[in-house]
Design a protein around this motif. Structure first.
Motif: not given
Ligand code: COA
Length: 332
Positions: A35, A212, A214, A115, A254, A31, A39, A154, A251-252
């Motif tokens: 990133w 999770m 995600g 949460c 975005r 990671t 994200r 990650r 949480a995020n």
């Molecule tokens: N570093 C680098 N790459 C990562 C990564 C990290 N820490 N975590 C995930 N990736 C990768 C994934 O493996 C994926 O790779 P691939 O395309 O080769 O499969 C790519 O990044 C995209 O993954 P994706 O899950 O679509 O990313 P995202 O933009 O949705 O972000 C989260 C992932 C988890 C940050 C996001 O989905 C999120 O915040 N979700 C909600 C979390 C939440 O609200 N949780 C708690 C509620 S209380």
């Protein structure tokens, strides 16, 4: 009989001193700082020291909330502690906090909506106060999420952090609004969306760490948060433009941005501190609220909107009018 209103009269928060940066993850995981920042909005998070537990964080946050309310632990009738990471299976972490604070008159219990826990606890606190069942309550959100993480995943390890926030909720016959409408929701069909498979009575050999989905969580959070806040705004006849500050679960960034843009709220009306703490689950809203209050971003008479989404899945929102000073001045 005069109408009893529930009002927040003090806030406090506490974060462990150890800071873990995104680069600390990049040193051993596939990671990067960029990133994670792009994200999620997270730059760093706090991690509890070895031996530091959820009750330790909660006690520190509660002491500060009592101090800011000009009250002592002996004034408190009850302690509601929102946590998904209790010190031990039982008794409740709230009882451990009660003993440490010396809140000898207070009943105490934990509440777990992950949460959404703080918004759930505030809804219960409001009901207890407005029915006359309690006059003064401590409502705490405290989590040591770092002990439930799979440090090699990650997709989850980088998201969470440890912390605690607390508020004092009092009954008042003086304030005209105080805590307004609160509404909660849950949909247990999605329990697997975010969960920890071990640690309860459904015995399993799997590790007790967070799993999770995600992407699914992200989409559902944005949709549900919007629906939930619009429900409480409509109940109180308040338009999004009249909201002085949105204090959302962190949480995020975005997810927060998507919600803010759907409500047409400019950045100055949205409290964001995820960059420094990550997702501290039930602690995130009271920590953010305390920082907003101490940072001069909440003024007497302001409409403040709280909203959260989390594992369960659960969600909840609440609208309040900030009237802390009025209530403190009117105490006899
Ligand atoms: N570093 C680098 N790459 C990562 C990564 C990290 N820490 N975590 C995930 N990736 C990768 C994934 O493996 C994926 O790779 P691939 O395309 O080769 O499969 C790519 O990044 C995209 O993954 P994706 O899950 O679509 O990313 P995202 O933009 O949705 O972000 C989260 C992932 C988890 C940050 C996001 O989905 C999120 O915040 N979700 C909600 C979390 C939440 O609200 N949780 C708690 C509620 S209380």
């Amino acid at each position: 009989m005069k109408t009893l209103r529930a009002v927040i009269t003090g806030t406090g928060s506490y974060a462990p001193s150890r800071i873990m940066t995104n680069d600390d993850f990049a040193a051993y995981l596939d990671t990067s700082d960029s990133w994670i920042r792009e994200r999620t909005g997270i730059r760093e998070r706090r991690i509890a020291a070895e031996g530091e537990a959820t009750s330790d964080l909660a006690v520190e946050a509660a002491k500060k909330a009592l101090e800011s309310a000009d009250l002592t632990a002996a004034d408190i009738d009850g302690i509601l502690l929102a946590t998904a990471t209790p010190d031990i299976a039982f008794p409740s972490t709230a009882c451990l906090v009660q003993a440490r604070l010396g809140a000898t008159r207070a009943f105490a219990f934990d509440l777990n909506a992950v949460c959404s826990g703080f918004v759930y606890a505030m809804t219960v606190a409001k009901s207890l106060v407005e029915t006359g069942a309690a006059r003064r309550l401590l409502v705490i959100g405290s989590e040591v999420m770092s002990r439930s993480l799979d440090w090699k995943d990650r997709g989850t390890a980088i998201l969470f952090g440890d912390g605690a926030g607390a508020v004092v909720v009092e009954s008042s016959t003086t304030v005209s609004r105080g805590l307004g409408s609160f509404r909660l929701g849950a949909d247990g069909r999605h329990w697997e969306m975010i969960h920890v498979p071990a640690g309860g009575t459904r015995l399993t050999k799997e590790a007790a760490t967070i799993r999770m989905k995600g992407g699914e969580t992200f989409k559902m959070a944005v949709r549900q948060l919007q629906e939930s806040v619009l429900e409480v705004l409509a109940l109180d006849g308040v338009s999004p433009a009249e909201v002085a500050l949105l204090v959302p679960h962190q949480a995020n960034v975005r997810i927060i941005d998507a919600l803010a843009s759907r409500l047409a709220l400019p950045p100055e009306k949205v409290m964001v501190n995820i960059d420094r703490y990550g997702n501290t689950s039930a602690a995130s809203i009271p920590v953010a609220l305390d920082e907003a209050v101490r940072g001069g971003r909440v003024h007497e008479g302001d409409r403040v909107l709280l909203t959260a989404f989390g594992a369960g899945v659960t969600w909840g929102s609440g609208l309040l009018t900030w009237e802390a000073d009025l209530q403190k001045r009117s105490r006899t």
